[in-house]
Design an enzyme around this catalytic site. Structure first.
Site, short mmCIF file in Angstrom:
data_model
loop_
_atom_site.label_atom_id
_atom_site.label_comp_id
_atom_site.label_asym_id
_atom_site.label_seq_id
_atom_site.Cartn_x
_atom_site.Cartn_y
_atom_site.Cartn_z
N TRP A 21 0.84 -1.21 0.00
CA TRP A 21 0.00 0.00 0.00
C TRP A 21 0.88 1.26 0.00
O TRP A 21 1.87 1.31 0.71
CB TRP A 21 -0.91 0.02 1.23
CG TRP A 21 -1.76 1.25 1.31
CD1 TRP A 21 -2.62 1.72 0.36
CD2 TRP A 21 -1.84 2.17 2.42
NE1 TRP A 21 -3.23 2.87 0.81
CE2 TRP A 21 -2.77 3.17 2.06
CE3 TRP A 21 -1.22 2.24 3.67
CZ2 TRP A 21 -3.09 4.24 2.90
CZ3 TRP A 21 -1.53 3.30 4.52
CH2 TRP A 21 -2.47 4.28 4.13
N TYR A 54 -4.99 -0.51 -4.66
CA TYR A 54 -3.68 0.11 -4.46
C TYR A 54 -3.16 0.63 -5.80
O TYR A 54 -2.89 -0.15 -6.71
CB TYR A 54 -2.67 -0.87 -3.85
CG TYR A 54 -3.02 -1.34 -2.44
CD1 TYR A 54 -4.04 -0.75 -1.70
CD2 TYR A 54 -2.32 -2.37 -1.84
CE1 TYR A 54 -4.36 -1.18 -0.43
CE2 TYR A 54 -2.62 -2.81 -0.55
CZ TYR A 54 -3.65 -2.21 0.14
OH TYR A 54 -3.96 -2.63 1.41
P1 NDP Z 1 3.66 0.73 8.35
O1 NDP Z 1 2.77 1.27 9.37
O2 NDP Z 1 4.79 -0.12 8.82
O3 NDP Z 1 4.23 1.96 7.49
C1 NDP Z 1 5.17 1.72 6.48
C2 NDP Z 1 5.84 3.03 6.07
O4 NDP Z 1 6.54 3.60 7.18
C3 NDP Z 1 6.89 2.79 5.01
O5 NDP Z 1 6.35 2.75 3.72
C4 NDP Z 1 7.83 3.96 5.25
O6 NDP Z 1 7.23 5.13 4.68
C5 NDP Z 1 7.82 4.06 6.76
N1 NDP Z 1 8.82 3.17 7.38
C6 NDP Z 1 8.75 1.81 7.49
N2 NDP Z 1 9.82 1.33 8.13
C7 NDP Z 1 10.60 2.39 8.44
C8 NDP Z 1 11.83 2.50 9.11
N3 NDP Z 1 12.45 1.43 9.59
N4 NDP Z 1 12.35 3.74 9.26
C9 NDP Z 1 11.71 4.84 8.79
N5 NDP Z 1 10.53 4.79 8.14
C10 NDP Z 1 9.97 3.57 7.96
O7 NDP Z 1 2.87 -0.18 7.32
P2 NDP Z 1 1.84 0.24 6.13
O8 NDP Z 1 0.97 1.35 6.55
O9 NDP Z 1 2.63 0.38 4.90
O10 NDP Z 1 0.97 -1.08 6.08
C11 NDP Z 1 1.58 -2.34 5.76
C12 NDP Z 1 0.71 -3.09 4.78
O11 NDP Z 1 -0.55 -3.35 5.37
C13 NDP Z 1 0.36 -2.34 3.48
O12 NDP Z 1 1.39 -2.38 2.55
C14 NDP Z 1 -0.86 -3.10 3.04
O13 NDP Z 1 -0.47 -4.31 2.42
C15 NDP Z 1 -1.55 -3.38 4.36
N6 NDP Z 1 -2.59 -2.35 4.63
C16 NDP Z 1 -3.90 -2.76 4.60
C17 NDP Z 1 -4.92 -1.87 4.82
C18 NDP Z 1 -6.33 -2.35 4.76
O14 NDP Z 1 -7.26 -1.54 4.79
N7 NDP Z 1 -6.56 -3.65 4.66
C19 NDP Z 1 -4.67 -0.45 5.09
C20 NDP Z 1 -3.27 -0.12 5.14
C21 NDP Z 1 -2.28 -1.05 4.94
P3 NDP Z 1 8.06 6.41 4.15
O15 NDP Z 1 9.49 5.99 3.94
O16 NDP Z 1 7.39 6.80 2.88
O17 NDP Z 1 7.91 7.43 5.21
#
Ligand code: NDP
Length: 322
Positions: A21, A54
């Site tokens: 996502w 997505y």
């Molecule tokens: P997180 O809450 O872990 O956020 C991930 C984001 O945080 C990254 O893309 C990056 O963004 C930042 N990040 C991650 N790790 C680090 C780090 N070590 N240091 C610094 N920044 C970091 O997870 P997501 O919100 O991406 O959710 C995970 C998955 O869950 C999605 O990909 C999707 O498959 C699913 N999902 C499902 C939903 C639903 O409604 N069913 C809704 C949302 C997610 P950046 O670098 O851009 O700041």
């Protein structure tokens, strides 16, 4: 890597999985996705999460290309898709929701985009109050009997809606939902821990939990402002910036992150790893879906299990109180 059964099903998913996502097609192209999947697979990750909504289907295209390029045995990993939001910019009424028609079309489209013969997990991305639950249950059951999907589930449905679907399936000898995909992290706990509690017991509901870092808030990187290269600064995600940082609620959340940061420092680990490991403490979590826009983030997050031995009763209590 350790593996957990998806609820009461026989499917074993890696405790940490990887989703697309926001990132795939926006921050991550097929080349980087391939590297990320390689890293995941080498670490024992066996589940990759996606959805028709997505990047309007483009995220699945990127994932399909990357998985194909890696050419690992199809029976060694699982992929998902989700139906509800549609993949078109201005969708026609039949191109969204949970009608038999859209559920079936969305499955066929996801199979093509992901370049696979079947989906391991297929989710109803939200509940659809305009479609009778029985119609959706039948549509999912039919896709299972056709071999096009293996397990079906819901995402962000209320406990009442999940119960209705489950009971309809039981009453009609159909396949009930095996899993729900809810948000679960140190800042967002209530639905997972309280509302769904009877469902784990009664139905053996599995869970693939999302946003373990609350979209990055739980890395601590927003405590001193909004980094230019972060999710909250992406065009089109102004609503998320508001939710995460700028609104009153966002400020409250940041205040809580500020109290968590010293605990991570005291343990000598990053807040990101601590937050992800904390999710794994809950045995009702089948898999925690990680997100990452860079390979280094993914590598760091995949190391979260190392923190588990540090999470003593006392630390857990302090995290609970923060
Ligand atoms: P997180 O809450 O872990 O956020 C991930 C984001 O945080 C990254 O893309 C990056 O963004 C930042 N990040 C991650 N790790 C680090 C780090 N070590 N240091 C610094 N920044 C970091 O997870 P997501 O919100 O991406 O959710 C995970 C998955 O869950 C999605 O990909 C999707 O498959 C699913 N999902 C499902 C939903 C639903 O409604 N069913 C809704 C949302 C997610 P950046 O670098 O851009 O700041």
């Amino acid at each position: 890597m350790e593996y957990r059964n998806l609820g009461r099903s026989g499917l074993k998913l890696s405790e940490l999985s990887f989703g697309s996502w926001v990132t795939f097609n926006k921050q991550v192209d097929a080349g980087l996705a391939e590297k990320m999947f390689g890293t995941c697979l080498d670490a024992g990750v066996n589940f990759f999460d996606n959805a028709e909504g997505y990047e309007r289907g483009q995220s699945e295209i990127v994932m399909g290309k990357a998985l194909r390029a890696l050419s690992r045995p199809r029976d060694s990993y699982c992929v998902s898709s989700k139906v509800f939001f549609g993949s078109h910019e201005n969708p026609k009424p039949t191109q969204i929701g949970l009608s038999r028609k859209h559920v079936t079309d969305a499955c066929h489209d996801a199979l093509k985009r992901l370049q696979v013969d079947y989906l391991d997990l297929f989710f109803c991305h939200r509940a659809d109050p305009e479609t009778p639950i029985g119609e959706t249950v039948w549509a999912m059951h039919n896709l299972i009997t056709q071999g096009k999907i293996l397990y079906w589930g819901t995402s962000e449905w209320s406990a009442g809606e999940i119960t209705e679907a489950y009971e309809f399936a039981l009453a009609n000898n159909l396949t009930p939902p095996s899993m729900e995909q809810p948000q679960y992290n140190l800042l967002d706990r209530e639905r997972f821990e309280i509302e769904y509690a009877p469902l784990y017991q009664k139905y053996g509901l599995g869970t693939t939990t999302w946003s373990p870092l609350a979209s990055g808030a739980l890395t601590g990187k927003y405590l001193t402002g909004i980094p230019q290269d972060s999710r909250a600064a992406l065009p089109g995600y102004e609503w998320l910036k508001k939710h995460m940082v700028e609104s009153d609620r966002g400020q409250e959340r940041m205040a809580r992150v500020r109290t968590l940061q010293p605990i991570a420092e005291e343990l000598g680990v990053s807040l990101s790893k601590l937050a992800i490991a904390w999710c794994l403490l809950n045995k009702n979590v089948s898999t925690v879906i990680l997100g990452a826009s860079r390979l280094e983030q993914l590598e760091e997050n995949l190391g979260a299990r190392e923190v588990l031995p540090l999470l003593t009763e006392e630390i857990q209590q302090r995290l609970h109180n923060s």
